[in-house]
Design a protein around this motif. Structure first.
Motif, PDB file in Angstrom:
ATOM      1  N   PRO A  45      15.693  74.947 -59.359  1.00  0.00           N
ATOM      2  CA  PRO A  45      15.290  74.109 -58.216  1.00  0.00           C
ATOM      3  C   PRO A  45      16.399  74.004 -57.173  1.00  0.00           C
ATOM      4  O   PRO A  45      17.572  73.865 -57.504  1.00  0.00           O
ATOM      5  N   GLY A  46      16.010  74.064 -55.899  1.00  0.00           N
ATOM      6  CA  GLY A  46      16.937  73.887 -54.794  1.00  0.00           C
ATOM      7  C   GLY A  46      17.059  72.426 -54.409  1.00  0.00           C
ATOM      8  O   GLY A  46      16.576  71.521 -55.113  1.00  0.00           O
ATOM      9  N   TYR A  47      17.650  72.192 -53.252  1.00  0.00           N
ATOM     10  CA  TYR A  47      17.883  70.810 -52.834  1.00  0.00           C
ATOM     11  C   TYR A  47      16.572  70.066 -52.585  1.00  0.00           C
ATOM     12  O   TYR A  47      16.419  68.905 -52.988  1.00  0.00           O
ATOM     13  N   VAL A  48      15.597  70.713 -51.944  1.00  0.00           N
ATOM     14  CA  VAL A  48      14.344  70.027 -51.620  1.00  0.00           C
ATOM     15  C   VAL A  48      13.619  69.610 -52.893  1.00  0.00           C
ATOM     16  O   VAL A  48      13.139  68.465 -53.013  1.00  0.00           O
ATOM     17  N   GLU A  49      13.534  70.502 -53.851  1.00  0.00           N
ATOM     18  CA  GLU A  49      12.861  70.177 -55.105  1.00  0.00           C
ATOM     19  C   GLU A  49      13.639  69.111 -55.885  1.00  0.00           C
ATOM     20  O   GLU A  49      13.033  68.193 -56.480  1.00  0.00           O
ATOM     21  N   GLN A  50      14.958  69.198 -55.871  1.00  0.00           N
ATOM     22  CA  GLN A  50      15.768  68.196 -56.568  1.00  0.00           C
ATOM     23  C   GLN A  50      15.652  66.824 -55.902  1.00  0.00           C
ATOM     24  O   GLN A  50      15.662  65.799 -56.591  1.00  0.00           O
ATOM     25  N   ALA A  51      15.550  66.790 -54.576  1.00  0.00           N
ATOM     26  CA  ALA A  51      15.364  65.513 -53.884  1.00  0.00           C
ATOM     27  C   ALA A  51      14.017  64.881 -54.265  1.00  0.00           C
ATOM     28  O   ALA A  51      13.911  63.657 -54.426  1.00  0.00           O
ATOM     29  N   ARG A  52      12.982  65.713 -54.426  1.00  0.00           N
ATOM     30  CA  ARG A  52      11.693  65.188 -54.873  1.00  0.00           C
ATOM     31  C   ARG A  52      11.780  64.652 -56.296  1.00  0.00           C
ATOM     32  O   ARG A  52      11.232  63.579 -56.609  1.00  0.00           O
ATOM     33  N   GLN A  53      12.491  65.362 -57.155  1.00  0.00           N
ATOM     34  CA  GLN A  53      12.679  64.894 -58.525  1.00  0.00           C
ATOM     35  C   GLN A  53      13.497  63.600 -58.563  1.00  0.00           C
ATOM     36  O   GLN A  53      13.261  62.728 -59.407  1.00  0.00           O
ATOM     37  N   LEU A  54      14.448  63.473 -57.650  1.00  0.00           N
ATOM     38  CA  LEU A  54      15.238  62.246 -57.588  1.00  0.00           C
ATOM     39  C   LEU A  54      14.364  61.055 -57.216  1.00  0.00           C
ATOM     40  O   LEU A  54      14.528  59.955 -57.766  1.00  0.00           O
ATOM     41  N   THR A  55      13.422  61.251 -56.288  1.00  0.00           N
ATOM     42  CA  THR A  55      12.517  60.172 -55.910  1.00  0.00           C
ATOM     43  C   THR A  55      11.675  59.725 -57.102  1.00  0.00           C
ATOM     44  O   THR A  55      11.450  58.523 -57.321  1.00  0.00           O
ATOM     45  N   GLU A  56      11.204  60.677 -57.876  1.00  0.00           N
ATOM     46  CA  GLU A  56      10.426  60.334 -59.068  1.00  0.00           C
ATOM     47  C   GLU A  56      11.294  59.609 -60.096  1.00  0.00           C
ATOM     48  O   GLU A  56      10.839  58.657 -60.749  1.00  0.00           O
ATOM     49  N   ALA A  57      12.546  60.050 -60.243  1.00  0.00           N
ATOM     50  CA  ALA A  57      13.435  59.406 -61.212  1.00  0.00           C
ATOM     51  C   ALA A  57      13.774  57.980 -60.783  1.00  0.00           C
ATOM     52  O   ALA A  57      13.870  57.076 -61.630  1.00  0.00           O
ATOM     53  N   ARG A  58      13.921  57.747 -59.487  1.00  0.00           N
ATOM     54  CA  ARG A  58      14.212  56.387 -59.016  1.00  0.00           C
ATOM     55  C   ARG A  58      13.026  55.465 -59.260  1.00  0.00           C
ATOM     56  O   ARG A  58      13.205  54.256 -59.475  1.00  0.00           O
ATOM     57  N   GLY A  59      11.811  56.014 -59.237  1.00  0.00           N
ATOM     58  CA  GLY A  59      10.655  55.181 -59.530  1.00  0.00           C
ATOM     59  C   GLY A  59      10.481  54.897 -61.005  1.00  0.00           C
ATOM     60  O   GLY A  59       9.771  53.953 -61.381  1.00  0.00           O
ATOM     61  N   THR A  60      11.130  55.689 -61.856  1.00  0.00           N
ATOM     62  CA  THR A  60      10.987  55.515 -63.308  1.00  0.00           C
ATOM     63  C   THR A  60      12.107  54.668 -63.894  1.00  0.00           C
ATOM     64  O   THR A  60      11.864  53.792 -64.735  1.00  0.00           O
ATOM     65  N   PHE A  61      13.338  54.913 -63.459  1.00  0.00           N
ATOM     66  CA  PHE A  61      14.503  54.254 -64.060  1.00  0.00           C
ATOM     67  C   PHE A  61      15.013  53.142 -63.135  1.00  0.00           C
ATOM     68  O   PHE A  61      15.332  53.381 -61.963  1.00  0.00           O
ATOM     69  N   GLU A  62      15.102  51.948 -63.707  1.00  0.00           N
ATOM     70  CA  GLU A  62      15.529  50.788 -62.936  1.00  0.00           C
ATOM     71  C   GLU A  62      17.000  50.886 -62.545  1.00  0.00           C
ATOM     72  O   GLU A  62      17.383  50.528 -61.425  1.00  0.00           O
ATOM     73  N   TRP A  63      17.850  51.372 -63.465  1.00  0.00           N
ATOM     74  CA  TRP A  63      19.287  51.434 -63.180  1.00  0.00           C
ATOM     75  C   TRP A  63      19.587  52.418 -62.058  1.00  0.00           C
ATOM     76  O   TRP A  63      20.549  52.235 -61.303  1.00  0.00           O
ATOM     77  N   LEU A  64      18.753  53.470 -61.916  1.00  0.00           N
ATOM     78  CA  LEU A  64      18.967  54.426 -60.828  1.00  0.00           C
ATOM     79  C   LEU A  64      18.428  53.874 -59.515  1.00  0.00           C
ATOM     80  O   LEU A  64      19.020  54.108 -58.449  1.00  0.00           O
ATOM     81  N   ARG A  65      17.325  53.111 -59.588  1.00  0.00           N
ATOM     82  CA  ARG A  65      16.751  52.514 -58.379  1.00  0.00           C
ATOM     83  C   ARG A  65      17.648  51.418 -57.816  1.00  0.00           C
ATOM     84  O   ARG A  65      17.582  51.113 -56.617  1.00  0.00           O
ATOM     85  N   ALA A  66      18.484  50.823 -58.652  1.00  0.00           N
ATOM     86  CA  ALA A  66      19.376  49.764 -58.167  1.00  0.00           C
ATOM     87  C   ALA A  66      20.499  50.309 -57.297  1.00  0.00           C
ATOM     88  O   ALA A  66      21.140  49.542 -56.575  1.00  0.00           O
ATOM     89  N   GLY A  67      20.745  51.610 -57.345  1.00  0.00           N
ATOM     90  CA  GLY A  67      21.800  52.209 -56.536  1.00  0.00           C
ATOM     91  C   GLY A  67      21.300  52.614 -55.162  1.00  0.00           C
ATOM     92  O   GLY A  67      20.117  52.479 -54.824  1.00  0.00           O
ATOM     93  N   SER A  68      22.196  53.134 -54.370  1.00  0.00           N
ATOM     94  CA  SER A  68      21.876  53.555 -53.010  1.00  0.00           C
ATOM     95  C   SER A  68      21.261  54.951 -53.023  1.00  0.00           C
ATOM     96  O   SER A  68      21.814  55.882 -53.624  1.00  0.00           O
ATOM     97  N   GLN A  69      20.136  55.099 -52.347  1.00  0.00           N
ATOM     98  CA  GLN A  69      19.504  56.409 -52.262  1.00  0.00           C
ATOM     99  C   GLN A  69      20.342  57.372 -51.427  1.00  0.00           C
ATOM    100  O   GLN A  69      20.362  58.571 -51.686  1.00  0.00           O
TER     101      GLN A  69
END
Length: 398
Positions: A45-69
């Motif tokens: 995966p490149g940056y665009v796909e990884q950024a999409r995966q990061l958005t999904e991970a922030r919606g799943t994990f509370e500790w990651l959502r508490a940080g700055s996007q």
């Protein structure tokens, strides 16, 4: 980079460390995906796909959502740039980021412009999810589009603004200087000046040796070991600060005084390698002494004098005015008559020509040869100072 010392409160330090943890985690996950590529699989995966995966991970994990996007997305951008630089051949392969060693993150965009000046000595930056963090205003704060917050091993926080300063203007005097780098004398100039890079004082060096012995007796994972390691890191940070300060002042002075700066073309990475083991022919599986400890001391001397850092800063402050000269036998060649012989250099500091009797400091003599651009071949032949159009002459005895 224009760097300033950051002074966060204890609560802000905890928040900054949490941001560093998020950036480090995202970087390592991206590195793990990139490392999983094989010839029989498709592209990673490149940056665009990884950024999409990061958005999904922030919606799943509370500790990651508490940080700055912004911090987490910028970690992905930094990794993408590191991969591009690796494939272009300008940088090494991206490596894992470790806790306590790689502590930092980057802020870009409009959030990087939220800087206020408190007074003549203090300013503050609005770090996302942390708040206003003050830093020491040691000089004018540049107008930058991004900045990086880092923490070194000694626990000090810094904020560095990404601004490329203007190069130092040349004096237009036509003067050329040669710089000979050494261990006993950090930099010898062809003008006769001997410059020494400051390090730890004798008292601090003794304390460092005592602390390293205490560290060897500490149990791994204990609080006592962490305290000793922090104290050792502060001493090393003091030595690094002094070396960087000397490099900055010396490089600026040389760029202002001379039009052309000539240095030795040294391969420091190869020079500082550890010696290869020597097998013992009389004992199968055994080894003989190879001078490893002496070479280790020499390597520490090279690193402590900032050989590579000095040339790097010279090339940045005086672009196009730094020339690298072949260093072959410049320390054994007389700067007056050109005679080259190992016996010319009596010791580390004394040079006495066996042909003309010229006596001068050995490092200064080498710097003069470097300034003149002189070097001899591997056969140690002194180049003839005659016209290249002259017919070959028979060799006569002296």
């Amino acid at each position: 980079m224009s760097r300033f010392r950051l002074y966060p409160t204890p609560a802000q330090q905890a928040s900054l460390l949490e941001q560093c943890k998020h950036a480090r985690c995202v970087w390592n996950l991206a590195l793990e995906q990139w490392s999983m590529w094989t010839r029989d699989k498709g592209p990673t995966p490149g940056y665009v796909e990884q950024a999409r995966q990061l958005t999904e991970a922030r919606g799943t994990f509370e500790w990651l959502r508490a940080g700055s996007q912004t911090v987490q997305q910028q970690a992905l951008r930094d990794f993408d740039q590191a991969v591009r630089s690796f494939y272009s051949g300008t940088h090494r392969r991206p490596t894992w980021r470790k806790a306590g060693l790689h502590e930092g993150f980057r802020i870009v965009g409009s959030q990087a412009t939220r800087i206020v000046t408190k007074n003549r000595r203090w300013a503050a930056a609005l770090v996302p999810k942390v708040g206003w963090v003050r830093f020491r205003r040691s000089r004018a704060v540049p107008d930058a589009k991004s900045y990086r917050v880092t923490r070194d091993r000694s626990g000090r926080w810094h904020i560095a603004f990404a601004v490329v300063p203007e190069p130092v203007p040349a004096p237009d005097t036509g003067e050329i200087v040669g710089v000979d780098r050494g261990v006993a004398v950090s930099a010898a100039l062809s003008t006769g000046e001997l410059l020494v890079c400051p390090g730890l004082s004798n008292r601090a060096a003794e304390r460092l040796k005592h602390l390293e012995r205490r560290l060897a007796r500490c149990c791994r994972g204990s609080n006592r070991r962490q305290r000793v390691k922090a104290t050792i890191a502060k001493l090393y940070a003091r030595a690094v600060d002094r070396r960087k300060d000397w490099v900055e002042k010396t490089s600026t002075e040389l760029a202002r005084r001379f039009d052309v700066i000539r240095v030795e073309d040294l391969r420091i990475a190869k020079m500082s390698r550890r010696p290869k083991p020597k097998p013992d022919p009389e004992r199968p599986g055994g080894y003989v002494r190879n001078g490893r400890r002496a070479k280790a001391g020499l390597n520490r001397g090279m690193m402590a004098n900032g050989w590579g850092e000095l040339v790097r800063r010279l090339e940045q402050k005086a672009p196009g005015r730094v020339e690298k000269v072949n260093a072959a036998y410049t320390s054994q060649t007389c700067s007056i008559c050109g005679h080259c012989a190992p016996a010319n250099r009596e010791s580390q500091a004394v040079f006495r020509c066996m042909a003309c009797g010229h006596e001068v400091n050995a490092d200064v003599n080498a710097a003069i040869n470097i300034a003149a651009g002189r070097a001899v071949s591997a056969r140690r032949e002194t180049p003839a100072r005659v016209s290249p159009k002259r017919e070959p002459q028979l060799t006569t005895s002296a």
